[in-house]
Scaffold this motif. Sequence first.
Motif, PDB file in Angstrom:
ATOM      1  N   THR A 156      25.861  89.252 -17.671  1.00 49.08           N
ATOM      2  CA  THR A 156      24.581  89.711 -18.206  1.00 49.08           C
ATOM      3  C   THR A 156      23.942  90.717 -17.254  1.00 49.08           C
ATOM      4  N   ALA A 157      22.941  91.436 -17.757  1.00 48.97           N
ATOM      5  CA  ALA A 157      22.224  92.408 -16.931  1.00 48.97           C
ATOM      6  C   ALA A 157      21.554  91.720 -15.752  1.00 48.97           C
ATOM      7  N   THR A 166      30.061 100.892 -15.847  1.00 46.62           N
ATOM      8  CA  THR A 166      29.985  99.823 -16.847  1.00 46.62           C
ATOM      9  C   THR A 166      28.880  98.830 -16.500  1.00 46.62           C
ATOM     10  N   LYS A 225      24.545  98.343 -18.273  1.00 54.53           N
ATOM     11  CA  LYS A 225      23.883  97.145 -18.800  1.00 54.53           C
ATOM     12  C   LYS A 225      22.456  96.987 -18.272  1.00 54.53           C
TER      13      LYS A 225
END
Length: 451
Positions: free
Chosen positions: A115-116, A180, A184
């Motif tokens: 997750t971020a 990548t 996020k």
Amino acid sequence: MSNDIKITKGLDIKLKGEAEKALESAVISNSYTLRPEDFHGVIPKLVARVGDKVKAGGPVFYDKANETVQFVSPVSGEVVDVLRGEKRKILAIKIQADKTQTYQENEKINVNSATAEAISLYLQQAGCWPFIKQRPYDVIANPTKQPKAIFVSGYDSAPLAADLDFVLQGKEAELQAAITALGKLTSGAVHVSVKNGSNSPLAGLSGVSVHKLSGPHPVGNVGTQINKIDPVNKGEVVWTINAQDLVIIGELLLTGKFNAERIVALVGSAVKKPRYFKTKIASEISTIIYDNGIEQNGNNRIISGNVLSGKQVKPDGNLDYYSNLITVIPEGDDYEFFGWNKPVFNKISQSRALTFSWLSPNKKYDLNTNTNGEHRAFVLTGNFEKVFPLDIFPLQILKSCMYSDLDEMEALGMYEVAPEDFALTEFVCVSKQPHQEIIRKGLDVMIKEIG
């Protein structure tokens, strides 16, 4: 809409001493020195004390305003000195390097599934968050504020700057991992800018919006790119990251190790053989410069960074935390008698009065640090607008910073500028005003008063 960015306002300063495309390892430094002044606005709280052993990637200090943002050691070794100034302010932390390096082992993270929040916390605790800076204010990014976009410049147009296409060769996997993960952390796009016609590894990455740059310096400045792609308005935040720092972030994500390795270009007319060196962040500059024909007692100025926005360092100094360039040029401590009253052919000037550099646009110059004038009040010449490509009034914003008019600073676009955006206007300023210092002080006033 085209993603090309082409500017006409600016100035290419062509100097002698460009680095040839040859890479070698620098002499290993005995010690490495972290300087909190490299991280503007950070108040350090020590984790490692004198006598403590640290691993490469191990915490040395953290930011008082955010304890999760760790600043880590580039090498394993022993903390041998903490230099302090007035009111016991920490000026430098010196680490004696081990002969055999050991690394802090961080858990690997799957950037595709993480997750971020997990990625953000991971980068903060592992020491890579200081590589992420924000506009407004040009300081280390606040992890609690989501940026509307992230910007990476894959082209440095400053004088004698390192060729990022050469420096980033073979680092595609690390670059992709970093991109990548960072993608996020923003609700918008990750903007990557490369020189038009180049073969940058950044251009082939997925998950990025690629922009092709053409025109004179400062087209490679990330501030110019922000202004042309997605300007920053009040209440908005964007993040910026140097291209080489993406490699360190990507390697951390792939291996769990903080590898502070950096490729540095040694350039300048005082260098007999300008080329590239593989070294580490905060290494001793002497390990690079004194094996390359530079006299230890020579009358030269050593700059960590480029000649426009870099920082002067002493011969026994250390590489700046964010620099990938060491420039060595002659010291300008001479006085030219009646130099103002005769034609000049060996200096660069935006003006055509008595200066004839415009007749030889491809000539490379051997310039020193002489300012060719003295400090005085601003003179209205119109030169600033010729080299300043941002949609901002440069003279007006400088004056608003000098008398700290916050409303005027906001209205003129202060939220999207950084000191380096005014390096060229400072270079052509006949009044010899310190533009970058003025902008930095203005930004500090805004941080204090507006936050």
